[in-house]
Design a protein around this motif. Sequence first.
Motif, PDB file in Angstrom:
ATOM      1  N   GLN A 121      -2.426 -49.890 -15.769  1.00  0.00           N
ATOM      2  CA  GLN A 121      -1.912 -51.244 -15.960  1.00  0.00           C
ATOM      3  C   GLN A 121      -0.542 -51.278 -16.647  1.00  0.00           C
ATOM      4  N   GLY A 123       2.422 -51.359 -15.570  1.00  0.00           N
ATOM      5  CA  GLY A 123       3.352 -52.321 -14.983  1.00  0.00           C
ATOM      6  C   GLY A 123       3.170 -53.734 -15.501  1.00  0.00           C
ATOM      7  N   GLU A 124       1.995 -54.039 -16.024  1.00  0.00           N
ATOM      8  CA  GLU A 124       1.721 -55.339 -16.625  1.00  0.00           C
ATOM      9  C   GLU A 124       1.818 -55.273 -18.154  1.00  0.00           C
ATOM     10  N   PRO A 127       5.814 -54.942 -19.732  1.00  0.00           N
ATOM     11  CA  PRO A 127       6.573 -56.191 -19.847  1.00  0.00           C
ATOM     12  C   PRO A 127       5.983 -57.155 -20.876  1.00  0.00           C
ATOM     13  N   TYR A 152       8.200 -60.497 -16.586  1.00  0.00           N
ATOM     14  CA  TYR A 152       7.258 -60.101 -15.549  1.00  0.00           C
ATOM     15  C   TYR A 152       7.366 -61.071 -14.381  1.00  0.00           C
ATOM     16  N   PRO A 153       7.590 -60.560 -13.201  1.00  0.00           N
ATOM     17  CA  PRO A 153       7.459 -59.173 -12.745  1.00  0.00           C
ATOM     18  C   PRO A 153       8.752 -58.346 -12.793  1.00  0.00           C
ATOM     19  N   LYS A 156       8.397 -54.858 -14.217  1.00  0.00           N
ATOM     20  CA  LYS A 156       7.293 -54.044 -13.705  1.00  0.00           C
ATOM     21  C   LYS A 156       7.769 -52.742 -13.068  1.00  0.00           C
ATOM     22  N   LEU A 160       6.439 -48.974 -14.063  1.00  0.00           N
ATOM     23  CA  LEU A 160       5.736 -48.147 -13.059  1.00  0.00           C
ATOM     24  C   LEU A 160       6.455 -46.822 -12.875  1.00  0.00           C
TER      25      LEU A 160
END
Length: 166
Positions: A121, A123-124, A127, A152-153, A156, A160
Motif C-alpha cells: 500500500q 502508493g497510498e 502520499p 494523491y494520486p 503515487k 510505487l
Amino acid sequence: MNRPPTGELFRTGTGSDLVLTRTFRAPIEDVWASVTEPDRTARWYGPWEGDAAPGRTIKVQLAFEDQTPWVDMHIDACDPPQRLALSATDEFGAWRIELLLSHADGVTRLRFVHHLENEEQLGEIGPGWEYYLDMLVAARDGSPKPDFDTYYPAMKPYFLALTTRT
C-alpha cells in the motif's frame, strides 16, 4: 503539488521503513508539543483523549479522514522530547510509527518512520504521510493547509517506484 515527495524507503530485517523528514526553526520542546498535545495535534492530524503513557492506549480522531473516525492507538514508547512510538490495527492492517526528534543549531528535525510489514500500500500510504506532515508544517507556521488532492494520486508513482529500488 505543494512540494515534491520526500519519502525514502529502507529495507530492514523485518520489513521496510518509510522515512519522511521535516525541519523546524523551533526548540525541540515546542515541536514535541505539536506532536503530543491533543489541542495541537488537532490542528494537523486530530485530537486524542485518554491517559497517555507508555503501555497505554489512547483514542485518536482522524480529523482529516472521511467520517473522522476514532481509532485506538497504543503508546509503545515515549521518551520526551526525542521519541514517540505508536501502533494501531485497523481494517487496513497493522500500523507502527515512530516520531524521532533531534535538535542542533536552532533547528529541530522530525524524522517520521512508518515500519511497514510489506510495501503493498506504499502508493497510498506515502502520499498520506506527506500530506499530514505538511499539515503539521502549516499548523506550526500559519501557512495555508495543503489540499490532499495535490498529494494523491499525484505522488503515487513516486512511492510505487520506491518499491522497485533495491
